[in-house]
Design a protein around this motif. Structure first.
Motif, PDB file in Angstrom:
ATOM      1  N   LEU A  63      34.648  24.448  53.408  1.00  0.00           N
ATOM      2  CA  LEU A  63      35.201  25.749  53.022  1.00  0.00           C
ATOM      3  C   LEU A  63      34.238  26.491  52.109  1.00  0.00           C
ATOM      4  N   PHE A  64      33.636  25.778  51.156  1.00  0.00           N
ATOM      5  CA  PHE A  64      32.679  26.413  50.257  1.00  0.00           C
ATOM      6  C   PHE A  64      31.479  26.960  51.028  1.00  0.00           C
ATOM      7  N   ILE A  65      30.959  26.163  51.955  1.00  0.00           N
ATOM      8  CA  ILE A  65      29.806  26.625  52.745  1.00  0.00           C
ATOM      9  C   ILE A  65      30.179  27.849  53.570  1.00  0.00           C
ATOM     10  N   TYR A  66      31.373  27.837  54.161  1.00  0.00           N
ATOM     11  CA  TYR A  66      31.848  28.981  54.943  1.00  0.00           C
ATOM     12  C   TYR A  66      31.961  30.234  54.071  1.00  0.00           C
ATOM     13  N   LYS A  67      32.603  30.100  52.894  1.00  0.00           N
ATOM     14  CA  LYS A  67      32.752  31.243  51.985  1.00  0.00           C
ATOM     15  C   LYS A  67      31.397  31.708  51.451  1.00  0.00           C
ATOM     16  N   LEU A  68      30.484  30.772  51.246  1.00  0.00           N
ATOM     17  CA  LEU A  68      29.146  31.113  50.783  1.00  0.00           C
ATOM     18  C   LEU A  68      28.425  31.984  51.812  1.00  0.00           C
ATOM     19  N   ILE A  69      28.523  31.617  53.075  1.00  0.00           N
ATOM     20  CA  ILE A  69      27.883  32.394  54.141  1.00  0.00           C
ATOM     21  C   ILE A  69      28.515  33.782  54.246  1.00  0.00           C
ATOM     22  N   LEU A  70      29.862  33.833  54.227  1.00  0.00           N
ATOM     23  CA  LEU A  70      30.542  35.135  54.321  1.00  0.00           C
ATOM     24  C   LEU A  70      30.188  36.048  53.147  1.00  0.00           C
ATOM     25  N   SER A  71      30.173  35.495  51.942  1.00  0.00           N
ATOM     26  CA  SER A  71      29.874  36.340  50.785  1.00  0.00           C
ATOM     27  C   SER A  71      28.409  36.769  50.773  1.00  0.00           C
ATOM     28  N   ASN A  72      27.516  35.926  51.261  1.00  0.00           N
ATOM     29  CA  ASN A  72      26.112  36.346  51.381  1.00  0.00           C
ATOM     30  C   ASN A  72      25.975  37.516  52.343  1.00  0.00           C
ATOM     31  N   ILE A  73      26.689  37.468  53.441  1.00  0.00           N
ATOM     32  CA  ILE A  73      26.659  38.566  54.408  1.00  0.00           C
ATOM     33  C   ILE A  73      27.213  39.844  53.779  1.00  0.00           C
ATOM     34  N   ASP A  74      28.305  39.718  53.015  1.00  0.00           N
ATOM     35  CA  ASP A  74      28.877  40.891  52.346  1.00  0.00           C
ATOM     36  C   ASP A  74      27.908  41.493  51.337  1.00  0.00           C
ATOM     37  N   VAL A  75      27.240  40.648  50.558  1.00  0.00           N
ATOM     38  CA  VAL A  75      26.289  41.150  49.565  1.00  0.00           C
ATOM     39  C   VAL A  75      25.085  41.799  50.249  1.00  0.00           C
ATOM     40  N   ILE A  76      24.632  41.213  51.345  1.00  0.00           N
ATOM     41  CA  ILE A  76      23.524  41.815  52.101  1.00  0.00           C
ATOM     42  C   ILE A  76      23.911  43.192  52.620  1.00  0.00           C
ATOM     43  N   LYS A  77      25.136  43.330  53.124  1.00  0.00           N
ATOM     44  CA  LYS A  77      25.608  44.636  53.591  1.00  0.00           C
ATOM     45  C   LYS A  77      25.622  45.653  52.459  1.00  0.00           C
ATOM     46  N   ILE A  78      26.057  45.231  51.283  1.00  0.00           N
ATOM     47  CA  ILE A  78      26.113  46.145  50.142  1.00  0.00           C
ATOM     48  C   ILE A  78      24.710  46.554  49.704  1.00  0.00           C
ATOM     49  N   VAL A  79      23.805  45.587  49.649  1.00  0.00           N
ATOM     50  CA  VAL A  79      22.446  45.870  49.188  1.00  0.00           C
ATOM     51  C   VAL A  79      21.694  46.753  50.175  1.00  0.00           C
ATOM     52  N   LEU A  80      21.875  46.529  51.459  1.00  0.00           N
ATOM     53  CA  LEU A  80      21.127  47.274  52.470  1.00  0.00           C
ATOM     54  C   LEU A  80      21.760  48.609  52.845  1.00  0.00           C
ATOM     55  N   SER A  81      22.985  48.863  52.408  1.00  0.00           N
ATOM     56  CA  SER A  81      23.600  50.146  52.749  1.00  0.00           C
ATOM     57  C   SER A  81      22.952  51.264  51.935  1.00  0.00           C
ATOM     58  N   PRO A  82      22.763  52.420  52.559  1.00  0.00           N
ATOM     59  CA  PRO A  82      22.097  53.520  51.847  1.00  0.00           C
ATOM     60  C   PRO A  82      22.956  54.095  50.723  1.00  0.00           C
ATOM     61  N   LYS A  83      24.269  53.979  50.848  1.00  0.00           N
ATOM     62  CA  LYS A  83      25.159  54.528  49.835  1.00  0.00           C
ATOM     63  C   LYS A  83      25.939  53.376  49.200  1.00  0.00           C
ATOM     64  N   MET A  84      25.945  53.318  47.882  1.00  0.00           N
ATOM     65  CA  MET A  84      26.649  52.246  47.175  1.00  0.00           C
ATOM     66  C   MET A  84      28.148  52.547  47.162  1.00  0.00           C
ATOM     67  N   ASP A  85      28.822  52.134  48.203  1.00  0.00           N
ATOM     68  CA  ASP A  85      30.263  52.358  48.306  1.00  0.00           C
ATOM     69  C   ASP A  85      30.990  51.082  47.896  1.00  0.00           C
ATOM     70  N   ILE A  86      30.945  50.778  46.601  1.00  0.00           N
ATOM     71  CA  ILE A  86      31.587  49.564  46.106  1.00  0.00           C
ATOM     72  C   ILE A  86      32.557  49.916  44.990  1.00  0.00           C
ATOM     73  N   THR A  87      33.498  49.035  44.777  1.00  0.00           N
ATOM     74  CA  THR A  87      34.438  49.179  43.673  1.00  0.00           C
ATOM     75  C   THR A  87      34.445  47.870  42.888  1.00  0.00           C
ATOM     76  N   PRO A  88      33.537  47.719  41.931  1.00  0.00           N
ATOM     77  CA  PRO A  88      33.512  46.488  41.147  1.00  0.00           C
ATOM     78  C   PRO A  88      34.739  46.400  40.246  1.00  0.00           C
ATOM     79  N   SER A 132      34.003  40.756  40.186  1.00  0.00           N
ATOM     80  CA  SER A 132      33.571  40.813  41.575  1.00  0.00           C
ATOM     81  C   SER A 132      32.863  42.132  41.831  1.00  0.00           C
ATOM     82  N   ILE A 133      31.865  42.071  42.688  1.00  0.00           N
ATOM     83  CA  ILE A 133      31.056  43.255  42.971  1.00  0.00           C
ATOM     84  C   ILE A 133      31.825  44.283  43.805  1.00  0.00           C
ATOM     85  N   HIS A 134      32.796  43.812  44.589  1.00  0.00           N
ATOM     86  CA  HIS A 134      33.569  44.725  45.437  1.00  0.00           C
ATOM     87  C   HIS A 134      35.002  44.215  45.541  1.00  0.00           C
ATOM     88  N   VAL A 135      35.916  44.925  44.877  1.00  0.00           N
ATOM     89  CA  VAL A 135      37.327  44.541  44.872  1.00  0.00           C
ATOM     90  C   VAL A 135      38.161  45.750  45.277  1.00  0.00           C
TER      91      VAL A 135
END
Length: 158
Positions: A63-88, A132-135
Motif C-alpha cells: 500500500l505504501f509503495i502504491y501511494k508513493l507512486i500515486l503521490s509522485n505522479i501528482d507532484v510531477i503533474k503539479i510541478v510540470l503544469s504551467p499554472k500553479m492551480d493548487i490549494t495547500p 499537504s501541497i494540494h487539499v
C-alpha cells in the motif's frame, strides 16, 4: 507472536533433522509444514495465527509503495503544469491508533509520501497535523488517510 515464530523455526529444524538434509530448501519445506501445523492447532491452543500479521505487513508495504507512486505522479503533474492551480492546506487527522509507535508509523508514512508532511501531534497524541501541497477537500483527505494507512496499520497491530 514471537513464541510462534520460534516454534515454527524449531519445527523446521526438526524437519531438517528427520529428513537428514540440511539445505535451505528443506528448511523452507519444514517451515511451511510448521505453518500448516500452527494453523491447524490455533483453535486448540487459543492463539492468533501469527502469519496473518506477516501478510498484513506485506500488504502495508505494498500500500505504501502504491501511494508513493500515486503521490509522485501528482507532484510531477503539479510541478510540470504551467499554472500553479493548487490549494495547500493543513488538516487535523484524528486517529484511532492507540500506541505511540503506531501513531509514529502513521506520521512517518504520511511524511514519506511526496506532497505531504506531518507537522505536529496534539497534546494527547490522538491527532496528527498534516500539511499537504494540494487539499481540495479536507474531509476527503482525512477519509483517505483513515481508509488506507490507518486501516492497514490496525491490521498489522491487532
Amino acid at each position: 507472536m514471537a513464541f510462534q515464530i520460534l516454534l515454527n523455526i524449531g519445527i523446521a529444524l526438526i524437519w531438517m533433522l528427520l529428513r537428514n538434509e540440511f539445505t535451505g530448501v528443506e528448511f523452507m519445506l519444514g517451515y511451511i509444514v510448521g505453518l500448516a501445523m500452527l494453523f491447524l492447532l490455533r483453535r486448540f491452543l487459543k492463539f492468533d495465527f501469527y502469519f496473518r500479521r506477516v501478510i498484513a505487513m506485506f500488504k502495508l508495504i505494498g500500500l505504501f509503495i502504491y501511494k508513493l507512486i500515486l503521490s509522485n505522479i501528482d507532484v510531477i503533474k503539479i510541478v510540470l503544469s504551467p499554472k500553479m492551480d493548487i490549494t495547500p492546506g493543513i488538516i487535523a487527522v484524528p486517529t484511532k491508533l492507540k500506541t505511540d509507535w503506531e501513531v509514529t508509523l502513521l506520521a512517518t508514512l504520511i511524511s514519506l509520501t511526496p506532497g505531504t508532511l506531518s507537522m505536529d501531534f496534539s497534546e494527547d497524541g490522538k491527532t496528527i497535523f498534516v500539511h499537504s501541497i494540494h487539499v481540495p477537500d479536507k474531509d476527503e483527505a482525512i477519509k483517505e488517510i483513515h481508509d488506507s494507512f490507518e486501516k492497514a496499520i490496525l491490521e498489522v497491530t491487532e
